[in-house]
Design an enzyme around this catalytic site. Structure first.
Site, PDB file in Angstrom:
ATOM      1  N   GLN A  78     -14.489   2.355   1.577  1.00 22.13           N
ATOM      2  CA  GLN A  78     -13.814   1.898   0.353  1.00 22.13           C
ATOM      3  C   GLN A  78     -13.539   3.098  -0.553  1.00 22.13           C
ATOM      4  O   GLN A  78     -14.439   3.894  -0.827  1.00 22.13           O
ATOM      5  CB  GLN A  78     -14.683   0.863  -0.391  1.00 22.13           C
TER       6      GLN A  78
ATOM      7  N   HIS B  80      -6.645  -5.577   2.989  1.00 22.46           N
ATOM      8  CA  HIS B  80      -5.478  -4.953   3.611  1.00 22.46           C
ATOM      9  C   HIS B  80      -4.878  -5.960   4.594  1.00 22.46           C
ATOM     10  O   HIS B  80      -5.594  -6.470   5.465  1.00 22.46           O
ATOM     11  CB  HIS B  80      -5.884  -3.723   4.429  1.00 22.46           C
TER      12      HIS B  80
ATOM     13  N   HIS C 134     -10.190  -5.511  -2.569  1.00 21.03           N
ATOM     14  CA  HIS C 134      -8.846  -5.681  -1.999  1.00 21.03           C
ATOM     15  C   HIS C 134      -8.926  -5.928  -0.510  1.00 21.03           C
ATOM     16  O   HIS C 134      -9.799  -5.419   0.172  1.00 21.03           O
ATOM     17  CB  HIS C 134      -7.965  -4.463  -2.292  1.00 21.03           C
TER      18      HIS C 134
ATOM     19  N   ASP D 222       0.855  -1.196   0.000  1.00 26.87           N
ATOM     20  CA  ASP D 222       0.000   0.000   0.000  1.00 26.87           C
ATOM     21  C   ASP D 222       0.889   1.243   0.000  1.00 26.87           C
ATOM     22  O   ASP D 222       1.869   1.319   0.748  1.00 26.87           O
ATOM     23  CB  ASP D 222      -0.915  -0.029   1.243  1.00 26.87           C
TER      24      ASP D 222
ATOM     25  N   ASN E   3     -12.814  -3.231   3.018  1.00 21.11           N
ATOM     26  CA  ASN E   3     -13.913  -2.271   2.998  1.00 21.11           C
ATOM     27  C   ASN E   3     -14.804  -2.506   1.782  1.00 21.11           C
ATOM     28  O   ASN E   3     -14.304  -2.674   0.666  1.00 21.11           O
ATOM     29  CB  ASN E   3     -13.348  -0.846   2.952  1.00 21.11           C
TER      30      ASN E   3
HETATM   31  P1  5GP Z   1      -9.705   1.364   0.609  1.00 24.69           P
HETATM   32  O1  5GP Z   1      -9.977   2.581   1.440  1.00 24.69           O
HETATM   33  O2  5GP Z   1     -10.382   1.429  -0.733  1.00 24.69           O
HETATM   34  O3  5GP Z   1      -9.991   0.092   1.364  1.00 24.69           O
HETATM   35  O4  5GP Z   1      -8.142   1.357   0.412  1.00 24.69           O
HETATM   36  C1  5GP Z   1      -7.492   1.740  -0.762  1.00 24.69           C
HETATM   37  C2  5GP Z   1      -6.014   1.694  -0.473  1.00 24.69           C
HETATM   38  O5  5GP Z   1      -5.315   1.744  -1.706  1.00 24.69           O
HETATM   39  C3  5GP Z   1      -5.516   2.858   0.386  1.00 24.69           C
HETATM   40  O6  5GP Z   1      -4.930   2.348   1.578  1.00 24.69           O
HETATM   41  C4  5GP Z   1      -4.505   3.553  -0.515  1.00 24.69           C
HETATM   42  O7  5GP Z   1      -3.355   3.995   0.203  1.00 24.69           O
HETATM   43  C5  5GP Z   1      -4.148   2.493  -1.524  1.00 24.69           C
HETATM   44  N1  5GP Z   1      -3.817   3.019  -2.845  1.00 24.69           N
HETATM   45  C6  5GP Z   1      -4.558   3.876  -3.579  1.00 24.69           C
HETATM   46  N2  5GP Z   1      -3.977   4.113  -4.774  1.00 24.69           N
HETATM   47  C7  5GP Z   1      -2.837   3.373  -4.789  1.00 24.69           C
HETATM   48  C8  5GP Z   1      -1.807   3.194  -5.778  1.00 24.69           C
HETATM   49  O8  5GP Z   1      -1.826   3.757  -6.870  1.00 24.69           O
HETATM   50  N3  5GP Z   1      -0.794   2.363  -5.443  1.00 24.69           N
HETATM   51  C9  5GP Z   1      -0.744   1.706  -4.233  1.00 24.69           C
HETATM   52  N4  5GP Z   1       0.310   0.915  -4.009  1.00 24.69           N
HETATM   53  N5  5GP Z   1      -1.703   1.843  -3.297  1.00 24.69           N
HETATM   54  C10 5GP Z   1      -2.734   2.675  -3.576  1.00 24.69           C
END
Ligand code: 5GP
Ligand code: ZN
Length: 138
Positions: A94, A102, A100, A31, A87
């Site tokens: 999300q 974590h 995805h 991440d 999420n």
């Molecule tokens: P969500 O809130 O959707 O569960 O988490 C999305 C996660 O994706 C976040 O923790 C964010 O830091 C990560 N993320 C978003 N864009 C990118 C990206 O372009 N590359 C990487 N490695 N992580 C990303």
């Protein structure tokens, strides 16, 4: 592949990522904004939005990946615990709409707090809620 999905682009190599694991069905990478260093995201290669529209057959691959990544994180980061967070939907936090998980390394006394706990007004309310869910699931 969803045309404007950054995680589809990542697992197809069209955007850069720090890959940690790959199988026929899954891709895992760090991440960009880690809770702790080593914070890993596991995604299915086939696009879906969240667990409500994914193929449940990937479940076994996901657990296998989590076990392997979890053990690797313990060795590499020295973490003593792991949170798996996932999420579904904007209201659940999300932000990227490609499913995805974590995998977050945790350490004793690292100061992170998860969600606060609430209460039902009564045992009757709790039992009625369970009954409605049972009926829906029967
Ligand atoms: P969500 O809130 O959707 O569960 O988490 C999305 C996660 O994706 C976040 O923790 C964010 O830091 C990560 N993320 C978003 N864009 C990118 C990206 O372009 N590359 C990487 N490695 N992580 C990303
Ligand atoms: Zn996607």
């Amino acid at each position: 592949m969803s045309d404007d999905c950054i995680f589809c682009m990542i697992c197809e190599g069209k955007l850069p990522s720090s890959k940690v694991y790959e199988s026929d069905t899954l891709y895992a990478f760090l991440d960009l904004n880690p809770v702790h260093k080593g914070h890993t995201l596991v995604i299915p290669k086939k696009h879906c939005e969240n667990i409500l529209d994914c193929d449940p057959a990937i479940g076994q691959d996901v657990l296998t990946a989590m076990q392997r990544i979890g053990e690797a994180l313990k060795k590499v980061t020295g973490c003593t615990g792991i949170n798996v967070m996932q999420n579904n939907g904007r209201s659940a936090g999300q932000m990227v709409f490609h499913l995805h998980w974590h995998i977050i390394p945790r350490f004793d006394e690292d100061g992170l707090k998860l969600w606060p706990q609430g209460k039902y007004d009564s045992m009757d309310e709790m039992n009625a809620t369970a009954e409605k869910l049972r009926k829906e699931l029967a």
